[in-house]
Design a protein around this motif. Sequence first.
Motif, PDB file in Angstrom:
ATOM      1  N   GLN A   1       0.913  -1.005  -0.048  1.00 21.07           N
ATOM      2  CA  GLN A   1       0.036   0.084   0.071  1.00 21.07           C
ATOM      3  C   GLN A   1       0.947   1.441  -0.115  1.00 21.07           C
ATOM      4  O   GLN A   1       0.319   2.342  -0.487  1.00 21.07           O
ATOM      5  CB  GLN A   1      -0.921  -0.029   1.119  1.00 21.07           C
ATOM      6  N   GLY A   2       1.796   1.274   0.558  1.00 20.62           N
ATOM      7  CA  GLY A   2       2.959   2.452   0.484  1.00 20.62           C
ATOM      8  C   GLY A   2       3.415   2.989  -0.800  1.00 20.62           C
ATOM      9  O   GLY A   2       3.989   4.040  -1.039  1.00 20.62           O
ATOM     10  N   GLY A   3       3.557   1.850  -1.880  1.00 22.36           N
ATOM     11  CA  GLY A   3       4.181   2.403  -3.072  1.00 22.36           C
ATOM     12  C   GLY A   3       3.177   2.235  -4.141  1.00 22.36           C
ATOM     13  O   GLY A   3       2.176   2.682  -4.058  1.00 22.36           O
ATOM     14  N   GLY A   4       3.809   2.356  -5.334  1.00 17.60           N
ATOM     15  CA  GLY A   4       3.302   2.475  -6.544  1.00 17.60           C
ATOM     16  C   GLY A   4       2.676   0.914  -6.895  1.00 17.60           C
ATOM     17  O   GLY A   4       2.915   0.013  -6.326  1.00 17.60           O
ATOM     18  N   ALA A   5       1.845   1.101  -8.073  1.00 12.99           N
ATOM     19  CA  ALA A   5       1.307  -0.179  -8.152  1.00 12.99           C
ATOM     20  C   ALA A   5       2.239  -1.270  -9.063  1.00 12.99           C
ATOM     21  O   ALA A   5       1.861  -2.413  -9.330  1.00 12.99           O
ATOM     22  CB  ALA A   5       0.109  -0.063  -9.195  1.00 12.99           C
ATOM     23  N   GLY A   6       3.477  -0.614  -9.576  1.00 11.22           N
ATOM     24  CA  GLY A   6       3.972  -1.571 -10.301  1.00 11.22           C
ATOM     25  C   GLY A   6       3.913  -1.788 -11.775  1.00 11.22           C
ATOM     26  O   GLY A   6       4.536  -2.491 -12.278  1.00 11.22           O
ATOM     27  N   ILE A   7       2.880  -1.282 -12.382  1.00  6.66           N
ATOM     28  CA  ILE A   7       2.166  -1.293 -13.827  1.00  6.66           C
ATOM     29  C   ILE A   7       2.433  -0.216 -14.295  1.00  6.66           C
ATOM     30  O   ILE A   7       2.043  -0.112 -15.513  1.00  6.66           O
ATOM     31  CB  ILE A   7       1.044  -1.972 -13.805  1.00  6.66           C
ATOM     32  N   GLY A   8       2.875   0.996 -13.827  1.00 13.30           N
ATOM     33  CA  GLY A   8       2.979   2.205 -14.529  1.00 13.30           C
ATOM     34  C   GLY A   8       3.930   2.364 -15.798  1.00 13.30           C
ATOM     35  O   GLY A   8       3.485   2.934 -16.513  1.00 13.30           O
ATOM     36  N   SER A   9       5.046   1.757 -15.708  1.00 18.20           N
ATOM     37  CA  SER A   9       5.959   1.590 -16.801  1.00 18.20           C
ATOM     38  C   SER A   9       5.206   0.721 -18.053  1.00 18.20           C
ATOM     39  O   SER A   9       5.477   1.064 -19.065  1.00 18.20           O
ATOM     40  CB  SER A   9       7.550   1.088 -16.371  1.00 18.20           C
ATOM     41  N   TYR A  10       4.710  -0.248 -17.589  1.00 16.81           N
ATOM     42  CA  TYR A  10       3.947  -1.142 -18.662  1.00 16.81           C
ATOM     43  C   TYR A  10       3.031   0.044 -19.433  1.00 16.81           C
ATOM     44  O   TYR A  10       2.913   0.030 -20.449  1.00 16.81           O
ATOM     45  CB  TYR A  10       3.377  -2.306 -17.991  1.00 16.81           C
ATOM     46  N   MET A  11       2.154   0.588 -18.676  1.00 19.26           N
ATOM     47  CA  MET A  11       1.090   1.491 -18.985  1.00 19.26           C
ATOM     48  C   MET A  11       1.483   2.711 -19.904  1.00 19.26           C
ATOM     49  O   MET A  11       1.198   2.872 -21.170  1.00 19.26           O
ATOM     50  CB  MET A  11       0.220   1.992 -17.958  1.00 19.26           C
ATOM     51  N   ALA A  12       2.624   3.157 -19.488  1.00 13.02           N
ATOM     52  CA  ALA A  12       3.462   4.300 -20.485  1.00 13.02           C
ATOM     53  C   ALA A  12       4.015   3.358 -21.830  1.00 13.02           C
ATOM     54  O   ALA A  12       3.828   4.093 -22.794  1.00 13.02           O
ATOM     55  CB  ALA A  12       4.649   4.754 -19.401  1.00 13.02           C
ATOM     56  N   PHE A  13       4.539   2.286 -21.515  1.00  8.06           N
ATOM     57  CA  PHE A  13       5.179   1.791 -22.697  1.00  8.06           C
ATOM     58  C   PHE A  13       3.979   1.260 -23.896  1.00  8.06           C
ATOM     59  O   PHE A  13       4.254   1.592 -24.815  1.00  8.06           O
ATOM     60  CB  PHE A  13       6.135   0.375 -22.222  1.00  8.06           C
ATOM     61  N   ASN A  14       3.211   0.855 -23.217  1.00  9.99           N
ATOM     62  CA  ASN A  14       1.754   0.562 -23.950  1.00  9.99           C
ATOM     63  C   ASN A  14       1.413   1.499 -24.825  1.00  9.99           C
ATOM     64  O   ASN A  14       0.758   1.583 -25.842  1.00  9.99           O
ATOM     65  CB  ASN A  14       0.590  -0.253 -23.110  1.00  9.99           C
ATOM     66  N   ALA A  15       1.431   2.764 -24.277  1.00 13.23           N
ATOM     67  CA  ALA A  15       0.855   4.017 -24.883  1.00 13.23           C
ATOM     68  C   ALA A  15       1.813   4.688 -25.908  1.00 13.23           C
ATOM     69  O   ALA A  15       1.365   5.421 -26.700  1.00 13.23           O
ATOM     70  CB  ALA A  15       0.389   4.897 -23.908  1.00 13.23           C
ATOM     71  N   ALA A  16       2.834   4.404 -25.797  1.00  7.77           N
ATOM     72  CA  ALA A  16       4.052   5.099 -26.270  1.00  7.77           C
ATOM     73  C   ALA A  16       4.425   4.333 -27.631  1.00  7.77           C
ATOM     74  O   ALA A  16       4.298   3.159 -28.077  1.00  7.77           O
ATOM     75  CB  ALA A  16       5.057   5.284 -25.460  1.00  7.77           C
TER      76      ALA A  16
END
Lengths: 265, 167
Positions: free
Chosen positions: A209-224
């Motif tokens: 709960q304290g950190g990120g979800a760990g999928i943000g880089s995937y979401m960014a790569f997916n959109a880029a």
Amino acid sequence: MPKRDGAATLWDLSAGAPNERVEPDTIGIASSLEPQDVIHLVAECGMEHVVQRDGLAFEREVQLARMMVMEPAEFFSAPLDAIFGADAGTDHFIDFAVTCGPDEKKKHVLHQLEAYLKGLTGARSIREEAMMVADELYTNGAKNGAPIVGPVDASQVKPGWVRFIARADGMRLVLGCIDSYGALDAAVMVRRIQSCFKDGVAQSINQSQGGGAGIGSYMAFNAAMSMYVAVERGRRTIVLCALPLSKRLKETINLPKNFHVLTRD
Amino acid sequence: MVDFKVHEKTDGDNLLLVFEGVIDEDVVFPAVDTGTYKKVFIDLKGVKSINSVGIREWLNWMKPLSEKAQLVFMKAPKALVLQMNMVEGFLPKTGFVKSFYVPFYCERCDKEESVLFSVGQEIELSRGAYKVKFDIASAKLCAEQACEMEMDASEAKYFQFLKRMAG
């Protein structure tokens, strides 16, 4: 097959992927690899640059990969100049610095970007994606300086800065963050993206709960269309994404992706 | 950016939740008494965006709720349709999307429209497949005679979640 090109090695992937890890100065040239195959080459073969002929700005991306291999300091000192070319116009340009800290900093960044996108030709069809990429990359940078979830007190904030940058040239919008922490482990980031492809996004979510979800880089790569990751350990992290500018989403939705990684101690 | 807000309305066994704003690390989803309601309708029209932490919070809130009540999603914007297609479980197995927005664009007029598609009207579901019944000509999305309005998304990708609902 690999071919020497100055200090870099060009690897034509049309004849197949390498069976073992390659030298870090290798630039893979492909035509229409699927996103998960691009990540596989980076994660499993150690290929730090994968550039696709059918992708956006192919020649420029190959030049950039060569520069990142041969003159990494130039990329670290001026990443947007390196991506667009130093002589590229800067008509549509924002570069603003914000220090890391509580959430209102991110809101400020997103608000500025939203206004920028409204006046940017061709950005209409990628508005949501650009805002999402900005959110994820800023969050990734900011969490090195302070927790991103829950209340933050002054003692938790590490000295340093996160700078959000964006520039467009009529064909591409490049946006992302530079931070002064240099704490990103690029290999871990690539593995996380790979995990989302292999195991699914929901299964790859970090439930801490304290950190990120760990999928943000995937979401960014997916959109880029292109992702640029550069780390000078302890000094600087640069993570940028290029998105296509076009009036119609359909024209760009199936463009193949490029990936660039550069790490220095 | 708009902070997340929820408006609640009850109607017998049914609960209506109207979501507004940004679903991110600050989101607080409402506590729902799952013993009281058979159906929970969630109006998503006012959701502006969602990030990765918002996705995690959504999944954690949705999972236990979907096991106790039937969830009906209404007016899902593009930002959430993209997640329904990308993240398994974002649309729970027992969840049903009653309506969602589809982006349209005319290059000639430089005009964009977000059109609400409803299951049973513009979308027909049967035997694991979906059929689009939207007639763009009769919808008259633009007053210009020569307007070339067309769907601004890959149909196969954007409507992917419908296959799961139809299955």
